[in-house]
Design a protein around this motif. Structure first.
Motif, PDB file in Angstrom:
ATOM      1  N   ASP B 438     -18.160  -9.984   8.412  1.00  0.00           N
ATOM      2  CA  ASP B 438     -18.355  -8.563   8.190  1.00  0.00           C
ATOM      3  C   ASP B 438     -18.265  -8.175   6.720  1.00  0.00           C
ATOM      4  O   ASP B 438     -18.372  -7.002   6.371  1.00  0.00           O
ATOM      5  CB  ASP B 438     -17.387  -7.732   9.047  1.00  0.00           C
ATOM      6  N   ASP B 439     -18.107  -9.184   5.863  1.00  0.00           N
ATOM      7  CA  ASP B 439     -18.211  -8.897   4.436  1.00  0.00           C
ATOM      8  C   ASP B 439     -19.661  -8.813   3.989  1.00  0.00           C
ATOM      9  O   ASP B 439     -19.958  -8.454   2.848  1.00  0.00           O
ATOM     10  CB  ASP B 439     -17.543 -10.006   3.612  1.00  0.00           C
ATOM     11  N   LEU B 440     -20.531  -9.203   4.894  1.00  0.00           N
ATOM     12  CA  LEU B 440     -21.937  -9.285   4.525  1.00  0.00           C
ATOM     13  C   LEU B 440     -22.608  -7.942   4.527  1.00  0.00           C
ATOM     14  O   LEU B 440     -22.249  -7.040   5.261  1.00  0.00           O
ATOM     15  CB  LEU B 440     -22.678 -10.114   5.564  1.00  0.00           C
ATOM     16  N   ASP B 441     -23.647  -7.927   3.740  1.00  0.00           N
ATOM     17  CA  ASP B 441     -24.462  -6.730   3.731  1.00  0.00           C
ATOM     18  C   ASP B 441     -25.906  -7.164   3.643  1.00  0.00           C
ATOM     19  O   ASP B 441     -26.238  -8.131   2.972  1.00  0.00           O
ATOM     20  CB  ASP B 441     -24.074  -5.892   2.510  1.00  0.00           C
ATOM     21  N   ALA B 442     -26.780  -6.456   4.304  1.00  0.00           N
ATOM     22  CA  ALA B 442     -28.172  -6.910   4.352  1.00  0.00           C
ATOM     23  C   ALA B 442     -28.801  -6.979   2.981  1.00  0.00           C
ATOM     24  O   ALA B 442     -29.677  -7.803   2.705  1.00  0.00           O
ATOM     25  CB  ALA B 442     -28.982  -6.002   5.272  1.00  0.00           C
ATOM     26  N   SER B 443     -28.359  -6.114   2.109  1.00  0.00           N
ATOM     27  CA  SER B 443     -28.994  -6.082   0.801  1.00  0.00           C
ATOM     28  C   SER B 443     -28.710  -7.345   0.001  1.00  0.00           C
ATOM     29  O   SER B 443     -29.485  -7.718  -0.874  1.00  0.00           O
ATOM     30  CB  SER B 443     -28.515  -4.863   0.014  1.00  0.00           C
ATOM     31  N   MET B 444     -27.623  -8.016   0.320  1.00  0.00           N
ATOM     32  CA  MET B 444     -27.298  -9.223  -0.445  1.00  0.00           C
ATOM     33  C   MET B 444     -28.304 -10.320  -0.196  1.00  0.00           C
ATOM     34  O   MET B 444     -28.400 -11.265  -0.965  1.00  0.00           O
ATOM     35  CB  MET B 444     -25.946  -9.779   0.012  1.00  0.00           C
ATOM     36  N   LEU B 445     -28.976 -10.226   0.937  1.00  0.00           N
ATOM     37  CA  LEU B 445     -29.751 -11.379   1.369  1.00  0.00           C
ATOM     38  C   LEU B 445     -31.148 -11.430   0.793  1.00  0.00           C
ATOM     39  O   LEU B 445     -31.894 -12.361   1.036  1.00  0.00           O
ATOM     40  CB  LEU B 445     -29.836 -11.402   2.891  1.00  0.00           C
ATOM     41  N   GLU B 446     -31.509 -10.405   0.042  1.00  0.00           N
ATOM     42  CA  GLU B 446     -32.830 -10.393  -0.580  1.00  0.00           C
ATOM     43  C   GLU B 446     -33.933 -10.599   0.444  1.00  0.00           C
ATOM     44  O   GLU B 446     -34.751 -11.508   0.353  1.00  0.00           O
ATOM     45  CB  GLU B 446     -32.946 -11.472  -1.660  1.00  0.00           C
ATOM     46  N   LEU B 447     -33.899  -9.757   1.402  1.00  0.00           N
ATOM     47  CA  LEU B 447     -34.916  -9.885   2.439  1.00  0.00           C
ATOM     48  C   LEU B 447     -36.247  -9.367   1.932  1.00  0.00           C
ATOM     49  O   LEU B 447     -36.304  -8.420   1.152  1.00  0.00           O
ATOM     50  CB  LEU B 447     -34.496  -9.067   3.660  1.00  0.00           C
ATOM     51  N   ARG B 448     -37.260 -10.033   2.427  1.00  0.00           N
ATOM     52  CA  ARG B 448     -38.593  -9.583   2.029  1.00  0.00           C
ATOM     53  C   ARG B 448     -39.186  -8.761   3.158  1.00  0.00           C
ATOM     54  O   ARG B 448     -38.727  -8.826   4.292  1.00  0.00           O
ATOM     55  CB  ARG B 448     -39.458 -10.805   1.726  1.00  0.00           C
ATOM     56  N   PRO B 449     -40.188  -8.026   2.847  1.00  0.00           N
ATOM     57  CA  PRO B 449     -40.741  -7.131   3.876  1.00  0.00           C
ATOM     58  C   PRO B 449     -41.217  -7.898   5.101  1.00  0.00           C
ATOM     59  O   PRO B 449     -41.627  -9.050   5.009  1.00  0.00           O
ATOM     60  CB  PRO B 449     -41.936  -6.466   3.196  1.00  0.00           C
ATOM     61  N   ASN B 450     -41.148  -7.206   6.209  1.00  0.00           N
ATOM     62  CA  ASN B 450     -41.384  -7.887   7.472  1.00  0.00           C
ATOM     63  C   ASN B 450     -42.754  -8.471   7.678  1.00  0.00           C
ATOM     64  O   ASN B 450     -42.931  -9.432   8.393  1.00  0.00           O
ATOM     65  CB  ASN B 450     -41.067  -6.948   8.634  1.00  0.00           C
ATOM     66  N   GLU B 451     -43.741  -7.836   7.098  1.00  0.00           N
ATOM     67  CA  GLU B 451     -45.079  -8.382   7.327  1.00  0.00           C
ATOM     68  C   GLU B 451     -45.214  -9.709   6.617  1.00  0.00           C
ATOM     69  O   GLU B 451     -46.007 -10.556   7.005  1.00  0.00           O
ATOM     70  CB  GLU B 451     -46.178  -7.457   6.786  1.00  0.00           C
ATOM     71  N   VAL B 452     -44.470  -9.836   5.560  1.00  0.00           N
ATOM     72  CA  VAL B 452     -44.591 -11.072   4.796  1.00  0.00           C
ATOM     73  C   VAL B 452     -43.758 -12.181   5.427  1.00  0.00           C
ATOM     74  O   VAL B 452     -44.199 -13.318   5.545  1.00  0.00           O
ATOM     75  CB  VAL B 452     -44.102 -10.835   3.351  1.00  0.00           C
ATOM     76  N   GLU B 453     -42.570 -11.803   5.847  1.00  0.00           N
ATOM     77  CA  GLU B 453     -41.631 -12.848   6.261  1.00  0.00           C
ATOM     78  C   GLU B 453     -40.947 -12.440   7.544  1.00  0.00           C
ATOM     79  O   GLU B 453     -40.373 -11.364   7.623  1.00  0.00           O
ATOM     80  CB  GLU B 453     -40.589 -13.015   5.162  1.00  0.00           C
ATOM     81  N   SER B 454     -40.975 -13.310   8.523  1.00  0.00           N
ATOM     82  CA  SER B 454     -40.277 -13.014   9.777  1.00  0.00           C
ATOM     83  C   SER B 454     -38.875 -13.581   9.721  1.00  0.00           C
ATOM     84  O   SER B 454     -38.661 -14.678   9.212  1.00  0.00           O
ATOM     85  CB  SER B 454     -41.010 -13.650  10.956  1.00  0.00           C
ATOM     86  N   VAL B 455     -37.977 -12.837  10.294  1.00  0.00           N
ATOM     87  CA  VAL B 455     -36.562 -13.218  10.200  1.00  0.00           C
ATOM     88  C   VAL B 455     -36.010 -13.612  11.556  1.00  0.00           C
ATOM     89  O   VAL B 455     -36.354 -13.013  12.569  1.00  0.00           O
ATOM     90  CB  VAL B 455     -35.745 -12.025   9.649  1.00  0.00           C
ATOM     91  N   ALA B 456     -35.187 -14.610  11.547  1.00  0.00           N
ATOM     92  CA  ALA B 456     -34.412 -14.939  12.743  1.00  0.00           C
ATOM     93  C   ALA B 456     -32.960 -15.081  12.313  1.00  0.00           C
ATOM     94  O   ALA B 456     -32.674 -15.571  11.228  1.00  0.00           O
ATOM     95  CB  ALA B 456     -34.903 -16.233  13.377  1.00  0.00           C
ATOM     96  N   VAL B 457     -32.082 -14.622  13.170  1.00  0.00           N
ATOM     97  CA  VAL B 457     -30.656 -14.753  12.888  1.00  0.00           C
ATOM     98  C   VAL B 457     -30.042 -15.669  13.937  1.00  0.00           C
ATOM     99  O   VAL B 457     -30.410 -15.593  15.111  1.00  0.00           O
ATOM    100  CB  VAL B 457     -29.965 -13.379  12.924  1.00  0.00           C
ATOM    101  N   ASN B 458     -29.147 -16.507  13.495  1.00  0.00           N
ATOM    102  CA  ASN B 458     -28.577 -17.498  14.404  1.00  0.00           C
ATOM    103  C   ASN B 458     -27.055 -17.516  14.271  1.00  0.00           C
ATOM    104  O   ASN B 458     -26.526 -17.481  13.157  1.00  0.00           O
ATOM    105  CB  ASN B 458     -29.144 -18.872  14.034  1.00  0.00           C
ATOM    106  N   SER B 459     -26.391 -17.555  15.410  1.00  0.00           N
ATOM    107  CA  SER B 459     -24.928 -17.631  15.347  1.00  0.00           C
ATOM    108  C   SER B 459     -24.413 -18.530  16.458  1.00  0.00           C
ATOM    109  O   SER B 459     -24.653 -18.266  17.629  1.00  0.00           O
ATOM    110  CB  SER B 459     -24.334 -16.232  15.505  1.00  0.00           C
ATOM    111  N   VAL B 460     -23.755 -19.588  16.067  1.00  0.00           N
ATOM    112  CA  VAL B 460     -23.220 -20.529  17.054  1.00  0.00           C
ATOM    113  C   VAL B 460     -21.703 -20.513  16.949  1.00  0.00           C
ATOM    114  O   VAL B 460     -21.138 -20.944  15.952  1.00  0.00           O
ATOM    115  CB  VAL B 460     -23.758 -21.953  16.800  1.00  0.00           C
ATOM    116  N   PHE B 461     -21.078 -19.973  17.976  1.00  0.00           N
ATOM    117  CA  PHE B 461     -19.606 -19.929  18.066  1.00  0.00           C
ATOM    118  C   PHE B 461     -18.960 -19.163  16.913  1.00  0.00           C
ATOM    119  O   PHE B 461     -17.854 -19.500  16.488  1.00  0.00           O
ATOM    120  CB  PHE B 461     -19.009 -21.333  18.103  1.00  0.00           C
ATOM    121  N   GLU B 462     -19.672 -18.188  16.379  1.00  0.00           N
ATOM    122  CA  GLU B 462     -19.081 -17.429  15.274  1.00  0.00           C
ATOM    123  C   GLU B 462     -18.738 -15.997  15.628  1.00  0.00           C
ATOM    124  O   GLU B 462     -17.827 -15.404  15.076  1.00  0.00           O
ATOM    125  CB  GLU B 462     -20.061 -17.391  14.089  1.00  0.00           C
TER     126      GLU B 462
END
Lengths: 149, 631
Positions: B438-462
């Motif tokens: 929960d220290d994370l913030d979306a802005s830190m991740l330098e996400l690119r716009p959706n049409e350009v790049e598709s995102v998947a999020v993964n969490s195993v036992f976290e």
């Protein structure tokens, strides 16, 4: 009387390759011990390619080849992954599951990739503990172990 | 090996103390003075190399004993102990006043002398194997101690002992002494157990001990209480010369009955802890420890871990929160190899991600569980081989800080980059170190716009760890929503270990981890298995002993997660049949699939052992995807 020239298969390497391509793994191993020519032919990776994918009905996309070659080649794929997978799964009863072969192949490829990854040396030193330069591919070990009956 | 010496008292003191069994109070371990030597001897015997004439280790201490005589000497020591026990109080005083001293360095002869000195009433000591005691009211099995902890080491059932001791109340006011066990004690009590003689010192019954008479078997049982607090850590194979046991009456115990009793005792102890009834809880923990010994395999290990957790809770020795991530990474690697749970998790999650990324040219995976680095090589390979060619693959890994300041995330990235280069996949990697998600913030991740790049999020036992702090999970879920993922794959334990009531949590986790340990039993690589058990043991400790922010293993069931995700604005994405097929084939590959079951539950896949599901993979997507232009 004209003597018909004796037919020697070793003079016709392309036919020989076609024949050897259709052998199963064990026979191919045996063939490799016949003579130097045959041994050289069996060293050729493409023969093993057919062995790996002969059961797959639509043959795998062309993209597969460079990947497999890059990860170590078809012979390695066969010996390390495809054969153990097939023999392990062949033991269990599988009734009419057409998709099984495809999945087997997919799984073999995945495991092959994991194996390669695990053998990669550490990058900036260390490489994650036990994987750094570890010769044995741990993830595939379970394939080699005898199955609990 | 550590041992508790300070609890050894000379014999006469026993007669004065009474220990009330059910509320054990402060039990102290009992041994005769000779017992120290005896235990020491046994210990050294175990460690002694077979080196010809004199035993080396004992020689270091000044005792000259031939290795071949060891068993014999040990027997004599025990005998001496018995003798000293039976002698009346003033009977030993002559030893103090006597001016004749025997040199104990030649242990064998010294023992002979001592025994004959003290030995008038023991002429009927019969070294032949006694007839086995006739079956009493409870069922019995024979004692045989093999060399490893896997052998069923039986100890007599406590209730039998207590009932017989009450029966003997008029004869002796002593009740059996209970060995103290602190579960963190490394005392190798295995040795004591090997000595099928008295571990409980009950003066009058000692007399009866030597009347090897089948009719007094009830008193035998009184003595046969093998109090064996076990040590927590793993196997201690002791090559015990069990041949010497043939001269002693054997204890017969029903280990299955003990299993049930063990579970009941565990639950009773948890109940006592919940009610803050710590004296009872303490006594029960001791009981658990030596009941656990009577079990074999998985049950024993589970019981010892739970006993440790309870003991920590009782004595308030809370475990430090796992700070050494490299160690827990190693443990997790062994767990990964020993059993298919993690592999299953990775394969199924990858399949979902692969399907979600179909047709996309640039993909970005954000991994919350970057310590699970084994997941990505296979995804990369699957992407490389997909029809139409591989997309550009970007991976952002988020992991906990490493204790030795090594940049393990970068190392992983480097290896993945090598692989990517080999299989010709365009690859980009970024690692983030975050103490908590929960220290994370979306802005830190330098996400690119959706049409350009598709995102998947993964969490195993976290994700379950976030439940320890209020508001954390909501924050993380909203951050995930900001990332606008095509798919959010979640793998979690299928268990309810986050209820408000301690006893319920205890009960649930007992069953869960018993099943999990059972499934590990079949694995062949003992080192891997052991490490996996340690890995799981830490989780058990956390569930049982910790509270508040420290208790991070807050597992919840699939339905609970469904509710949570639903209220956060996610809708389920069904895992396709491909995932199911892969999972089933994977399980078949793994140990023949015996015992493991894949189940499909409303689009989620559950992997379990026999009938009990243990982990669940689910996939989620955003509820409404507004047609958006880059914002």
């Amino acid at each position: 009387k004209e003597k018909r020239p004796k037919f020697c298969i070793n003079d016709h390497v392309d036919i020989l390759i076609e024949i050897l391509k259709r052998l199963d793994g064990r026979s191919l191993g045996v063939a490799a011990s016949v003579c130097r020519l045959w041994c050289n032919i069996t060293r050729n990776d493409s023969i093993w390619e057919d062995l790996c994918f002969s059961h797959v009905s639509p043959s795998p996309p062309r993209a597969v080849r460079p990947v497999v070659v890059a990860l170590g080649g078809y012979k390695k794929l066969y010996m390390g992954c495809v054969r153990p997978v097939q023999s392990r799964l062949g033991e269990s009863e599988r009734v009419g599951r057409a998709w099984t072969r495809d999945v087997e192949v997919q799984l073999s490829l995945s495991l092959f990739c994991v194996d390669y990854y695990e053998r990669l040396g550490g990058g900036g030193g260390g490489g994650g503990g036990r994987f750094g330069g570890d010769a044995s591919a741990s993830s595939l070990m379970f394939l080699c172990k005898p199955v609990n009956v | 090996m550590k041992r508790e010496h300070h609890h050894l008292h000379p014999n006469p003191q026993y007669t004065q103390q009474e220990v009330d069994p059910p509320s054990g109070g402060s039990c102290s371990s009992a041994a005769a003075t000779a017992g120290t030597e005896k235990t020491k001897m046994w210990e050294e015997e175990e460690e002694a190399q077979d080196c010809g004439g004199m035993d080396e280790l004992l020689a270091v201490l000044g005792y000259k004993v031939r290795s071949s005589d060891m068993a014999d000497v040990a027997q004599k020591l025990e005998h001496l102990e018995e003798v000293m026990g039976t002698v009346q109080e003033d009977g030993l005083s002559h030893l103090a006043s006597d001016t004749v001293h025997y040199n104990p360095s030649d242990l064998s002869t010294w023992l002979e002398t001592m025994i004959s000195e003290l030995n008038p009433p023991l002429s009927n000591y019969d070294p032949q194997p006694p007839p086995p005691p006739p079956p009493q009211q409870s069922s019995v099995t024979s004692l045989s101690i093999d060399d490893s902890f896997l052998a069923p080491a039986e100890s007599s059932s406590i209730s039998d002992v207590y009932s017989s001791s009450h029966h003997h109340q008029q004869q002796n006011m002593n009740t059996p002494r209970v060995f103290e066990d602190s579960s963190t004690d490394m005392y190798n009590y295995d040795l004591k157990a090997a000595i099928p003689g008295k571990v409980v010192y009950n003066n009058s019954s000692l007399n009866q001990a030597h009347n090897i008479d089948s009719s007094s078997s009830s008193s035998h049982r009184n003595k046969r209480l093998k109090l064996k607090p076990s040590s927590i850590n793993g196997p201690f194979g002791v090559p015990i010369p069990s041949e010497s046991s043939s001269t002693r009456p054997v204890v017969l115990v029903d280990s299955q009955e003990n299993g049930v009793r063990l579970v009941h005792t565990l639950l009773a102890c948890a109940d006592a802890v919940q009610q803050d009834n710590l004296t009872i809880a303490e006594a029960l923990v001791n009981q658990i420890s030596f009941l656990a010994v009577s079990q074999a395999g998985a049950m024993r290990k589970v019981a010892t871990y739970f006993a440790e957790g309870l003991a920590r809770r009782i004595y308030r020795l809370y475990p430090q929160n796992p700070l050494d991530h490299s160690f827990s990474d190693i443990l997790q690697m062994h767990f990964y190899e020993t059993c298919p749970y993690l592999k299953f998790a990775h394969f199924t999650a990858n399949q979902a991600i692969l399907e979600a990324f179909e047709g996309r040219k640039r993909v970005h995976v954000i991994d919350f569980s970057m310590n699970q680095r084994m997941q990505w090589p296979t995804l990369m390979q699957a992407l490389a081989l997909r029809p139409g060619g591989p997309p550009a693959f970007r991976l952002t890994g988020i992991g906990p800080p490493a204790h030795d300041n090594s940049d393990h995330l970068q190392e992983v990235g480097w290896k993945l980059a090598q692989l990517a280069e080999t299989i010709h996949v365009e690859f980009e990697y970024r690692g983030f170190v975050a103490k908590s998600l929960d220290d994370l913030d979306a802005s830190m991740l330098e996400l690119r716009p959706n049409e350009v790049e598709s995102v998947a999020v993964n969490s195993v036992f976290e994700l379950h760890k976030l439940l320890a702090r209020p508001g954390a999970i909501e924050k993380v879920l909203s951050v995930v929503k900001q990332m606008k993922p095509e798919i959010f794959t979640i793998v979690e334990q299928e268990a309810s270990h986050n209820g408000p009531v301690f006893l319920d949590r205890f009960n649930e986790s007992l069953h869960y981890y018993s099943t999990l340990f059972d499934s590990l039993e079949g694995s062949l690589n003992t080192q891997d298995k052991m490490m996996s058990e340690v890995y799981l043991g830490k989780q058990i400790c956390n569930v049982v002993a910790c509270e508040g922010v420290d208790r991070v293993e807050r597992h919840e069931t699939l339905n609970q997660w469904r509710n949570r995700m639903g209220s956060a604005g996610f809708v389920p994405a069904h895992l396709g049949s491909n995932a199911y097929k892969q999972a089933s084939t994977l399980l078949e590959l793994f140990a023949g699939g015996e015992g493991y079951r894949v189940e499909e539950n409303n689009g989620c896949l559950l992997l379990g052992w026999h009938t009990r599901p243990l982990i669940a993979t689910s996939a989620w997507k955003l509820d409404c995807k507004p047609a958006m232009l880059a914002l």
